[in-house]
Each structure stands twice: as structure tokens, then as C-alpha cells.
Motif scaffolding. Structure first.
Motif, PDB file in Angstrom:
ATOM      1  N   ILE A  12       0.694  -1.231   0.015  1.00 20.42           N
ATOM      2  CA  ILE A  12      -0.260   0.083  -0.065  1.00 20.42           C
ATOM      3  C   ILE A  12       0.758   1.382  -0.007  1.00 20.42           C
ATOM      4  O   ILE A  12       0.428   2.411  -0.623  1.00 20.42           O
ATOM      5  CB  ILE A  12      -1.074  -0.051   1.207  1.00 20.42           C
ATOM      6  N   PHE A  13       2.092   1.048   0.661  1.00 16.85           N
ATOM      7  CA  PHE A  13       2.940   2.254   0.867  1.00 16.85           C
ATOM      8  C   PHE A  13       3.444   2.568  -0.554  1.00 16.85           C
ATOM      9  O   PHE A  13       3.605   3.788  -1.040  1.00 16.85           O
ATOM     10  CB  PHE A  13       3.989   1.984   1.717  1.00 16.85           C
ATOM     11  N   TYR A  14       3.723   1.401  -1.346  1.00 15.58           N
ATOM     12  CA  TYR A  14       4.514   1.956  -2.838  1.00 15.58           C
ATOM     13  C   TYR A  14       3.440   2.068  -3.787  1.00 15.58           C
ATOM     14  O   TYR A  14       3.492   2.779  -4.564  1.00 15.58           O
ATOM     15  CB  TYR A  14       5.300   0.506  -3.042  1.00 15.58           C
ATOM     16  N   ARG A  15       2.119   1.684  -3.371  1.00 18.16           N
ATOM     17  CA  ARG A  15       1.013   2.262  -4.380  1.00 18.16           C
ATOM     18  C   ARG A  15       0.828   3.562  -4.144  1.00 18.16           C
ATOM     19  O   ARG A  15       0.670   4.278  -5.080  1.00 18.16           O
ATOM     20  CB  ARG A  15      -0.224   1.244  -3.862  1.00 18.16           C
ATOM     21  N   ASP A  16       0.712   4.272  -3.062  1.00 21.78           N
ATOM     22  CA  ASP A  16       0.846   5.544  -2.696  1.00 21.78           C
ATOM     23  C   ASP A  16       1.711   6.424  -3.516  1.00 21.78           C
ATOM     24  O   ASP A  16       1.578   7.249  -4.187  1.00 21.78           O
ATOM     25  CB  ASP A  16       0.581   5.885  -1.287  1.00 21.78           C
ATOM     26  N   ILE A  17       3.187   5.986  -3.280  1.00 29.04           N
ATOM     27  CA  ILE A  17       4.238   6.588  -3.897  1.00 29.04           C
ATOM     28  C   ILE A  17       3.942   6.490  -5.516  1.00 29.04           C
ATOM     29  O   ILE A  17       4.150   7.566  -6.027  1.00 29.04           O
ATOM     30  CB  ILE A  17       5.637   5.682  -3.699  1.00 29.04           C
ATOM     31  N   ALA A  18       3.484   5.234  -5.967  1.00 29.27           N
ATOM     32  CA  ALA A  18       3.343   5.359  -7.495  1.00 29.27           C
ATOM     33  C   ALA A  18       2.252   6.341  -7.948  1.00 29.27           C
ATOM     34  O   ALA A  18       2.344   6.970  -8.934  1.00 29.27           O
ATOM     35  CB  ALA A  18       2.838   3.905  -7.999  1.00 29.27           C
ATOM     36  N   ASP A  19       1.226   6.388  -7.107  1.00 29.74           N
ATOM     37  CA  ASP A  19       0.266   7.466  -7.376  1.00 29.74           C
ATOM     38  C   ASP A  19       0.490   8.829  -7.383  1.00 29.74           C
ATOM     39  O   ASP A  19       0.323   9.614  -8.214  1.00 29.74           O
ATOM     40  CB  ASP A  19      -1.099   7.225  -6.410  1.00 29.74           C
ATOM     41  N   GLU A  20       1.463   9.258  -6.416  1.00 33.38           N
ATOM     42  CA  GLU A  20       1.867  10.534  -6.403  1.00 33.38           C
ATOM     43  C   GLU A  20       2.763  10.787  -7.574  1.00 33.38           C
ATOM     44  O   GLU A  20       2.801  11.926  -8.111  1.00 33.38           O
ATOM     45  CB  GLU A  20       2.898  10.647  -5.064  1.00 33.38           C
ATOM     46  N   LEU A  21       3.572   9.937  -7.940  1.00 31.84           N
ATOM     47  CA  LEU A  21       4.466  10.154  -8.979  1.00 31.84           C
ATOM     48  C   LEU A  21       3.758  10.124 -10.252  1.00 31.84           C
ATOM     49  O   LEU A  21       3.999  11.092 -11.140  1.00 31.84           O
ATOM     50  CB  LEU A  21       5.554   8.710  -9.139  1.00 31.84           C
TER      51      LEU A  21
ATOM     52  N   LYS B 124       6.615  -4.475  -5.736  1.00 34.32           N
ATOM     53  CA  LYS B 124       6.120  -4.452  -7.197  1.00 34.32           C
ATOM     54  C   LYS B 124       5.019  -3.478  -7.434  1.00 34.32           C
ATOM     55  O   LYS B 124       4.965  -3.130  -8.822  1.00 34.32           O
ATOM     56  CB  LYS B 124       5.252  -5.981  -7.034  1.00 34.32           C
ATOM     57  N   PRO B 125       4.184  -3.063  -6.671  1.00 33.05           N
ATOM     58  CA  PRO B 125       3.039  -1.767  -6.905  1.00 33.05           C
ATOM     59  C   PRO B 125       3.940  -0.631  -7.928  1.00 33.05           C
ATOM     60  O   PRO B 125       3.359  -0.057  -8.677  1.00 33.05           O
ATOM     61  CB  PRO B 125       2.725  -1.462  -5.631  1.00 33.05           C
ATOM     62  N   LEU B 126       5.312  -0.432  -7.156  1.00 33.01           N
ATOM     63  CA  LEU B 126       5.898   0.751  -7.977  1.00 33.01           C
ATOM     64  C   LEU B 126       6.459   0.363  -9.018  1.00 33.01           C
ATOM     65  O   LEU B 126       6.509   1.038 -10.291  1.00 33.01           O
ATOM     66  CB  LEU B 126       6.852   1.384  -6.898  1.00 33.01           C
ATOM     67  N   ILE B 127       7.202  -0.873  -8.948  1.00 34.12           N
ATOM     68  CA  ILE B 127       7.663  -1.492 -10.397  1.00 34.12           C
ATOM     69  C   ILE B 127       6.644  -1.699 -11.205  1.00 34.12           C
ATOM     70  O   ILE B 127       7.095  -1.432 -12.662  1.00 34.12           O
ATOM     71  CB  ILE B 127       8.471  -2.747  -9.767  1.00 34.12           C
ATOM     72  N   ASP B 128       5.701  -2.227 -11.100  1.00 32.76           N
ATOM     73  CA  ASP B 128       4.396  -2.523 -12.082  1.00 32.76           C
ATOM     74  C   ASP B 128       3.923  -1.063 -12.694  1.00 32.76           C
ATOM     75  O   ASP B 128       3.706  -1.158 -13.764  1.00 32.76           O
ATOM     76  CB  ASP B 128       3.449  -3.175 -11.511  1.00 32.76           C
TER      77      ASP B 128
END
Length: 201
Positions: A67-76, A95-99
Motif C-alpha cells: 500500500i505504501f508503494y502504491r501511494d508513492i506510485a500514485d503520487e509520481l 511490486k506496485p511501484l515497479i509495475d
């Protein structure tokens, strides 16, 4: 002009080298945002000085790293980022950020990969007794410092080196090759086949 997103946890010297490269016209890029997981990171001050948008995302506030990395991905993605640059980001990317940014996340590691992965790479090199150390820019995958290698630069190891002196010498190389790797990406000169990066026109 490409939009970069930078992730940093500490002083952000590689972040600064990228800023400097943009300012002198060596990189046709804009840093769209800095994301940090450390409220005290000096990288935040660098962002303020250069009027770069920045956000602190507290990992302690998340039930899971995904969830942490999903939020980072969303911000980016909200900032329109096209290439993510890790500049002393002291976490293994998940994985969420890499994907969200496949083969569009770069990291720099203070060793000649695949040797001396993970933390304290300079100390690992000294403890092993190598004569040559260095640094590596690579694309990020789900492993630890295991993604396709883009650029490397060798640095001599001297008999009287300490972890601090070797780290300082390697850092000078990092500041040279990280902006160069980003430039190659911007110019469309990087092609990834399997785990091999080919550089060409």
C-alpha cells in the motif's frame, strides 16, 4: 523534456548532481517531484532551495509495504513522472511501484554489481580485499540490486582506504555516471533484452 521523480531518504547528493546537470543544460529534464520516506532528509532542503515540489510519505502509517508503494506510485503518476530515480532511497522497492514504472526506475549502487549487493557495499568490498571497487547504475526489479546494468565505473582501492575514504571516491563516480545514464534514457538509447541493457542509437 522528460519529467523525473526522485526518491531519497538522506542527504541527497546524487539528487543534487542531477539538479546541477539539469541547471547546466546537460540533461533535458525537469524534476517533477521529490518523494522521501524520512522527514529529516536533507534532500528536502535541496528541493526547497531549487523550488522542486516534495512530499513526505511516512511508511509507518501503512498496514503493508504494498500500500505504501502504491501511494508513492500514485503520487509520481499524478506529477506526470516518466522516469523514477532512486537517489539514496534506503528501501527495497516493491511490486506496485515497479509495475507502475516497468524498466523506468533507476538506482545507483556503490559497488560493481553483481558483487556486494545490499547495504554497506563499500565495507563489503574492503573486507573482501578487492583492488577495484566502483559504482553501478541499473534498472530496478523486484530483487535487491539485481536489475539490468546500465553503466558502471571502476574506482581503485588503496591499501590505506577506510570505508569513509573509499565511499567518498566512489561518490565522485556516482555523480558522473548517474546523470549520464539518465541522459541515455532520455535520448532513447537504452534497450533492455532479458537482463542485458544495450546502448545505441
Amino acid at each position: 523534456m522528460i519529467k523525473l521523480g526522485v526518491l531519497a531518504s538522506g542527504r541527497g547528493s546524487n539528487f543534487q548532481s542531477i539538479i546541477d546537470s539539469i541547471d547546466r543544460g546537460a540533461l533535458d529534464a525537469e524534476i517533477a517531484c521529490l518523494v522521501t520516506d524520512n522527514r529529516s532528509a536533507y534532500a528536502i532542503e535541496r528541493a526547497r532551495l531549487h523550488k522542486i515540489p516534495h512530499v513526505y510519505i511516512n511508511p509507518a502509517g501503512y498496514a503493508s509495504r504494498d500500500i505504501f508503494y502504491r501511494d508513492i506510485a500514485d503520487e509520481l503518476q499524478f506529477c506526470g513522472v516518466e522516469l523514477v530515480v532512486l537517489a539514496g532511497f534506503m528501501r527495497v522497492v516493491k511490486k506496485p511501484l515497479i509495475d507502475a514504472f516497468p524498466m523506468r526506475i533507476m538506482n545507483i549502487h556503490p559497488a560493481l554489481l553483481p558483487s556486494f549487493k545490499g547495504l554497506n557495499a563499500q565495507k563489503q568490498a574492503l573486507d573482501y580485499g578487492v583492488r577495484i571497487a566502483g559504482c553501478t547504475v541499473h534498472f530496478v526489479d523486484e530483487g535487491v540490486d539485481s536489475g539490468p546494468i546500465i553503466l558502471q565505473e571502476a574506482v581503485p582501492v588503496f591499501s590505506d582506504d577506510t570505508e569513509e575514504s573509499l565511499s567518498a571516491r566512489i561518490l565522485e563516480s556516482e555523480h558522473r555516471i548517474y546523470p549520464l545514464a539518465i541522459k541515455l534514457f532520455i535520448e532513447g538509447k537504452l534497450r533492455v533484452t532479458g537482463n542485458i541493457v544495450k546502448i545505441g542509437d
